[in-house]
Design a protein around this motif. Structure first.
Motif, PDB file in Angstrom:
ATOM      1  N   ARG A   1     110.016  87.335 129.217  1.00 57.42           N
ATOM      2  CA  ARG A   1     111.333  86.695 129.081  1.00 57.42           C
ATOM      3  C   ARG A   1     111.292  85.437 128.228  1.00 57.42           C
ATOM      4  O   ARG A   1     112.314  84.858 127.889  1.00 57.42           O
ATOM      5  CB  ARG A   1     111.906  86.380 130.468  1.00 57.42           C
ATOM      6  N   TYR A   2     110.080  84.996 127.903  1.00 55.20           N
ATOM      7  CA  TYR A   2     109.903  83.932 126.915  1.00 55.20           C
ATOM      8  C   TYR A   2     108.528  84.145 126.281  1.00 55.20           C
ATOM      9  O   TYR A   2     107.545  84.385 126.983  1.00 55.20           O
ATOM     10  CB  TYR A   2     109.973  82.530 127.547  1.00 55.20           C
ATOM     11  N   LEU A   3     108.499  84.066 124.940  1.00 55.29           N
ATOM     12  CA  LEU A   3     107.265  84.382 124.218  1.00 55.29           C
ATOM     13  C   LEU A   3     106.926  83.284 123.216  1.00 55.29           C
ATOM     14  O   LEU A   3     107.791  82.852 122.450  1.00 55.29           O
ATOM     15  CB  LEU A   3     107.454  85.713 123.467  1.00 55.29           C
ATOM     16  N   GLU A   4     105.680  82.843 123.233  1.00 52.24           N
ATOM     17  CA  GLU A   4     105.162  82.054 122.120  1.00 52.24           C
ATOM     18  C   GLU A   4     104.158  82.936 121.381  1.00 52.24           C
ATOM     19  O   GLU A   4     103.098  83.263 121.912  1.00 52.24           O
ATOM     20  CB  GLU A   4     104.556  80.738 122.626  1.00 52.24           C
ATOM     21  N   LEU A   5     104.563  83.353 120.204  1.00 51.18           N
ATOM     22  CA  LEU A   5     103.782  84.299 119.402  1.00 51.18           C
ATOM     23  C   LEU A   5     103.054  83.502 118.328  1.00 51.18           C
ATOM     24  O   LEU A   5     103.685  82.777 117.564  1.00 51.18           O
ATOM     25  CB  LEU A   5     104.736  85.321 118.775  1.00 51.18           C
TER      26      LEU A   5
ATOM     27  N   SER B   1     109.321  92.413 124.891  1.00 48.68           N
ATOM     28  CA  SER B   1     110.589  92.509 125.618  1.00 48.68           C
ATOM     29  C   SER B   1     110.594  93.715 126.556  1.00 48.68           C
ATOM     30  O   SER B   1     110.980  93.613 127.727  1.00 48.68           O
ATOM     31  CB  SER B   1     111.735  92.597 124.596  1.00 48.68           C
ATOM     32  N   THR B   2     110.125  94.853 126.047  1.00 47.74           N
ATOM     33  CA  THR B   2     110.067  96.073 126.869  1.00 47.74           C
ATOM     34  C   THR B   2     109.198  95.853 128.104  1.00 47.74           C
ATOM     35  O   THR B   2     109.452  96.410 129.170  1.00 47.74           O
ATOM     36  CB  THR B   2     109.476  97.239 126.024  1.00 47.74           C
ATOM     37  N   ASP B   3     108.188  95.017 127.963  1.00 48.40           N
ATOM     38  CA  ASP B   3     107.254  94.754 129.068  1.00 48.40           C
ATOM     39  C   ASP B   3     107.785  93.706 130.050  1.00 48.40           C
ATOM     40  O   ASP B   3     107.087  93.322 130.980  1.00 48.40           O
ATOM     41  CB  ASP B   3     105.902  94.304 128.483  1.00 48.40           C
ATOM     42  N   GLY B   4     108.995  93.208 129.844  1.00 43.98           N
ATOM     43  CA  GLY B   4     109.546  92.235 130.783  1.00 43.98           C
ATOM     44  C   GLY B   4     109.112  90.803 130.509  1.00 43.98           C
ATOM     45  O   GLY B   4     109.169  89.962 131.404  1.00 43.98           O
TER      46      GLY B   4
END
Ligand code: ADE
Ligand code: ZN
Length: 350
Positions: A103-107, A98-101
């Protein structure tokens, strides 16, 4: 400035609303957190505490190959000692994205890797990751979905158990199954039934292929495994017929440039085929793989794409939108994300 000490891309690349489809939880460590865990749990390290990073991050003087790269994950397994630690590393992975910008993550995470050191039940470990990811996703305002990984070099029986447990947790953010691990020495084939079961139960499928193995593995992933996406896949460029197949199907490639250099897939960063893949009409997305191990952020990777490979800001935006389309969201969620990201891109792209 070497690749091992990247300038954290400030400004433009950080503000780009980015999407990461290929990021391993276990490769998303903070060294300070590991140091704290080592002290709290009295873990005996084979090096002094101030050299802990050498066990878990690629070092400039190390050979760049898959064996060294995968050895970092082996070293990391000893840290997953309690449910609180597993929840913490999950939370920190999402906070850092999130801090790195992003905006959508598949972890993606490997239940066996998290469970093994203490013999936790696979389902328990999956619950801890699901719970922590849901809370962090809310707290850091980052929509996140989870992918479970099984390794080619580990047990097919465990993979079958992981799939069964993942199918029971589809309402808790698990959307897909991934095949990872040592592609150089292990076939995907023994896992075919496990992947079929996952697909039949409604999970999407992504396969690490054409990374440490040749383009035939990309063909296998597409034609036999019916993969929705390919992890890396960059060696597709060695076989025009496989590249044509991927172009026809518009199979998405989860490209991770720095990882490919550090794990010996390409002999130099500049030799990476990302630009040629795009020119050939392949469906390319840009991702981190293991940002903690590689000491990179997704912003760094976007900066590399622009500065090393000459991708224009418009081309970067197109790669981000390709990632939204290739995501494992439902169609409705995808359309919503597409609208949001397009709006944010309009504000960011000059
Ligand atoms: N697990 C974590 N990173 C990986 C990679 N790049 N290839 C295969 N398995 C992995
Ligand atoms: Zn990977």
């Amino acid at each position: 400035m070497g690749w091992y000490a990247p300038v954290t891309a400030q400004g433009y690349y950080q503000h780009l609303p980015k999407v990461d489809l290929h990021r391993h939880l276990e490769g998303t460590l903070r060294v300070n957190t590991l140091l704290e865990i080592a002290r709290q749990q009295a873990i005996t390290l084979p090096v002094r505490a101030d050299a802990l990073h050498t066990l878990v991050q690629i070092q400039p003087d190390e050979p760049l190959n898959s064996t060294v790269f995968l050895s970092k994950f082996q070293a990391l397994r000893q840290f997953y000692q309690t449910p609180e630690i597993i929840a913490r590393v999950t939370r920190e992975a999402i906070e850092d994205a999130s801090t790195d910008g992003v905006r959508y993550l598949e972890l993606r995470f490997t239940p066996l890797a998290l469970a093994r050191v203490r013999g936790f039940a696979l389902g328990e470990v999956m619950d801890w990751v699901c719970e922590s990811a849901a809370a962090a996703s809310r707290d850091f305002d980052l929509p996140t979905r989870l992918i479970v990984s099984v390794n080619r070099h580990e047990s097919v029986d465990i993979a079958a158990q992981v799939v069964e447990l993942a199918l029971q947790r589809r309402q808790r953010g698990i959307v897909a199954l991934d095949l990872a691990g040592n592609e150089a020495d292990f076939s995907a084939f023994p896992f075919l039934d496990v992947f079929r079961a996952a697909q039949n139960g409604g999970l999407k499928v992504t396969v690490h292929a054409g990374e440490w193995g040749g383009p035939g593995n990309v063909r296998e992933a597409i034609e036999v495994f019916q993969a929705d996406r390919i992890g890396h896949g960059v060696r597709v460029m060695e076989d025009q017929a496989v590249a044509a197949l991927a172009r026809e199907r518009q199979t998405a490639f989860e490209v991770c440039v720095t990882s490919n250099f550090q794990s010996g897939v390409v002999p130099a960063l500049k030799a990476h085929p990302i630009r040629r893949m795009l020119a050939e009409g392949l469906n390319v997305t840009l991702n981190t793989d293991d940002p903690g191990i590689s000491q990179i952020t997704l912003s760094d990777e976007y900066r590399v794409a622009a500065e090393e490979f000459g991708l224009s800001h418009a081309a970067l935006a197109a790669v981000i939108l390709a990632a939204v389309r290739a995501s494992f969201l439902s169609e409705v969620e995808k359309m919503d994300l597409l609208r949001r990201i397009t709006r944010q891109l309009d504000a960011a792209v000059d």
